[in-house]
Design a protein around this motif. Structure first.
Motif, PDB file in Angstrom:
ATOM      1  N   VAL A  73       0.815  -1.211   0.000  1.00 20.70           N
ATOM      2  CA  VAL A  73       0.000   0.000   0.000  1.00 20.70           C
ATOM      3  C   VAL A  73       0.853   1.267   0.000  1.00 20.70           C
ATOM      4  O   VAL A  73       0.634   2.176  -0.802  1.00 20.70           O
ATOM      5  CB  VAL A  73      -0.966   0.002   1.206  1.00 20.70           C
ATOM      6  CG1 VAL A  73      -1.563   1.393   1.417  1.00 20.70           C
ATOM      7  CG2 VAL A  73      -2.080  -1.011   0.983  1.00 20.70           C
ATOM      8  N   VAL A  77       0.676   3.907  -2.926  1.00 18.15           N
ATOM      9  CA  VAL A  77       0.011   5.194  -2.705  1.00 18.15           C
ATOM     10  C   VAL A  77       0.953   6.343  -3.038  1.00 18.15           C
ATOM     11  O   VAL A  77       0.589   7.285  -3.752  1.00 18.15           O
ATOM     12  CB  VAL A  77      -0.487   5.306  -1.247  1.00 18.15           C
ATOM     13  CG1 VAL A  77      -0.909   6.740  -0.929  1.00 18.15           C
ATOM     14  CG2 VAL A  77      -1.657   4.369  -1.009  1.00 18.15           C
ATOM     15  N   ILE A 303      -6.870   0.291  -3.730  1.00 17.63           N
ATOM     16  CA  ILE A 303      -5.489   0.495  -4.137  1.00 17.63           C
ATOM     17  C   ILE A 303      -4.985  -0.725  -4.896  1.00 17.63           C
ATOM     18  O   ILE A 303      -4.298  -0.615  -5.909  1.00 17.63           O
ATOM     19  CB  ILE A 303      -4.601   0.772  -2.910  1.00 17.63           C
ATOM     20  CG1 ILE A 303      -4.833   2.210  -2.409  1.00 17.63           C
ATOM     21  CG2 ILE A 303      -3.138   0.580  -3.242  1.00 17.63           C
ATOM     22  CD1 ILE A 303      -4.307   3.277  -3.336  1.00 17.63           C
ATOM     23  N   THR A 333      -7.701   6.600  -3.598  1.00 20.53           N
ATOM     24  CA  THR A 333      -7.342   7.000  -2.233  1.00 20.53           C
ATOM     25  C   THR A 333      -8.405   7.856  -1.552  1.00 20.53           C
ATOM     26  O   THR A 333      -8.395   7.978  -0.320  1.00 20.53           O
ATOM     27  CB  THR A 333      -6.015   7.774  -2.227  1.00 20.53           C
ATOM     28  OG1 THR A 333      -6.089   8.858  -3.169  1.00 20.53           O
ATOM     29  CG2 THR A 333      -4.863   6.877  -2.613  1.00 20.53           C
ATOM     30  N   GLY A 380      -8.003   4.145   0.663  1.00 21.26           N
ATOM     31  CA  GLY A 380      -7.916   3.123  -0.363  1.00 21.26           C
ATOM     32  C   GLY A 380      -7.648   1.714   0.112  1.00 21.26           C
ATOM     33  O   GLY A 380      -7.550   0.799  -0.678  1.00 21.26           O
TER      34      GLY A 380
END
Length: 486
Positions: A73, A77, A303, A333, A380
């Motif tokens: 993640v 991100v 995500i 997100t 997300g």
């Protein structure tokens, strides 16, 4: 000299019937087998007050899968946000497109949370739950607006935090430390870097090129993790049944029904109305977005589904690449109609009804405000619990109510994420259409369940043939996951 590229990158022959290779079939089978395994584990009991071997194994597998997903993640991100903002340099009227995107995020969130409130009031799921069969569990997280705002201020560049826990056994203290990441801080840092790169201009091109390449690498790793979704789903569902029991889960049946009814209304009523009112084909929208919706359902991560969401937005729905590469990561997100609108609205009303508390008009308005403004708190991932604690703390409702709903969270999270993904693809499509930049020929192109045009497939085949990494089998798996008929 004889080239070895063709032999080294040859794809293995596919075996087994097509339906057996279907990602959806695999996950459905995992759900059924997970329930069976969970019931068996529950019947084995807890010898000596400790979980039996089957329960311990299921818990280990399930938590390991969640840990793998969470591990991807933070880099995903960060890279997605930086890359998406950097890609605005390729789009004319970037500020206008960004503003319209955020506006439509808010409009659809408002509609979704309103539907959630209406269903919670009409169905009364909290009044129908049995108090004797439900016990609050520790939600493991608590969110307030103050903490949310403080969390936006980065404590360091990576948004990393070190948590230390001290256990005292027989007078001996043992300290354990663990590193965690504040996703909101990562988003803030990534947004600042992306904006700075835009301001620097041409000198930042090498950095943005590197970011785009790194993002593709992380997305490829994420595909490997997503292919383990059937195994993770099996273990997580089985562990939920073993831990909470079918009776406990059954006592929340009305709550599950209310949430899924709300999700269905948004996905199959609200979104089609929005599509049709903007002069687009409903059938083409669903056939285009369905591969991403299906993967969101089984992966339970916006995500995690981001690479596929962006691909279908560009190649199926006809959104320009420069804009799609901004809107899709931003939506993954912050755009959460399932996790941040429908679910917290119905769940907050459930908690109030369960504890016999009466909500007033102001509190209903606060539910709407929290859902429209605070959806970034979900970040997300499987973050609906964070959003729910934020809602409950805003309304002054007991935070113990979050623990009441943990037994069915995995079941609900699949539907929530599917709606999230559908909305994340819908908004850039609508904005592109209203701005006159949507490729209508591509949007209306005939589809037979394959998400890409023949030219796209040929280009992808050439890229795979020239690749020097061993990624052929993974690409087969990813394409298979996105090529299920709508």
């Amino acid at each position: 000299m004889t080239s070895l590229s063709s032999s080294s990158t040859a794809r293995p022959t596919r075996r087994g019937p097509r339906w057996l290779r279907s990602f959806g079939v695999q996950v459905t089978a995992a759900l059924v087998l997970g329930v069976v395994a969970g019931l068996i584990a529950r019947q084995l009991g807890e010898p000596g007050g400790q979980p039996n071997g089957l329960t311990a194994t299921l818990n280990t597998i399930g938590q390991s899968y969640v840990s793998l997903l969470k591990a991807a993640v933070i880099p995903l991100v960060f890279l997605a946000i930086v890359s998406s903002i950097g890609n605005l340099r390729r789009v004319s009227n970037a500020a206008r497109l960004a503003g319209r995107t955020l506006l439509w995020f808010a409009i659809t969130a408002f509609i979704a949370v309103s539907i959630g409130i209406a269903l919670g009031v009409v169905i009364q799921p909290g009044s129908r739950a049995s108090h004797g069969e439900l016990a609050a569990s520790d939600p493991g997280v608590t969110a307030t607006w103050w903490n949310f705002l403080l969390g936006l201020v980065p404590s360091n560049f990576a948004g990393a935090q070190v948590n230390t826990h001290v256990d005292v056994v027989d007078g001996t203290a043992t300290a354990t430390s663990a590193v965690s990441f504040n996703v909101l801080q990562v988003i803030v840092v990534a947004a600042a870097i992306g904006i700075a790169a835009l301001k620097v201009g041409r000198k930042a091109e090498p950095f943005l090129t590197f970011t785009d390449s790194a993002l593709k690498i992380v997305q490829r790793v994420l595909w490997w993790i997503i292919r383990l979704a059937p195994l993770g789903t099996f273990a997580l569902i089985a562990n939920a049944v073993a831990s909470y029991g079918w009776t406990t889960i059954g006592s929340l049946a009305w709550f599950v029904f209310a949430v899924y009814l709300g999700l269905a209304i948004v996905l199959f009523v609200v979104y089609p109305i929005i599509v049709r009112s903007n002069g687009l084909s409903i059938r083409q929208y669903y056939s285009g977005v369905w591969p991403a919706v299906q993967l969101g359902f089984v992966s339970r991560s916006s995500i995690g589904t981001l690479p596929l969401t962006q691909r279908v937005v560009e190649r199926n729905l006809g959104v320009p690449s420069g804009y799609a590469s901004f809107a899709a990561p931003l939506g993954a997100t912050t755009k959460m109609d399932g996790c941040a609108a429908i679910y917290p609205a119905i769940a907050a009303i459930f908690v109030a009804q369960f504890y016999g508390l009466q909500l007033n008009l102001l509190q209903y308005v606060l539910i709407i405000v929290v859902s429209v403004v605070g959806s970034a708190a979900t970040a997300g991932t499987t973050g609906a619990i964070v959003m729910l604690t934020l809602t409950l703390s805003t309304l002054g409702l007991p935070l113990d109510g979050v623990g009441l709903l943990l037994a069915v969270d995995a079941i609900l999270d699949m539907g929530r994420t599917a709606v999230n993904v559908a909305g994340q693809a819908l908004v850039p499509t609508i904005v592109a259409k209203r701005e006159g930049i949507l490729d209508l020929d591509l949007y209306n192109a005939p589809r037979t369940g394959e998400p890409f045009t023949e030219a796209d497939e040929a280009e992808a085949e050439r890229a795979d043939t020239d690749a020097t990494v061993d990624g052929g089998e993974l690409e087969d798996a990813s394409r298979e996951a996105v090529s299920q008929p709508a």
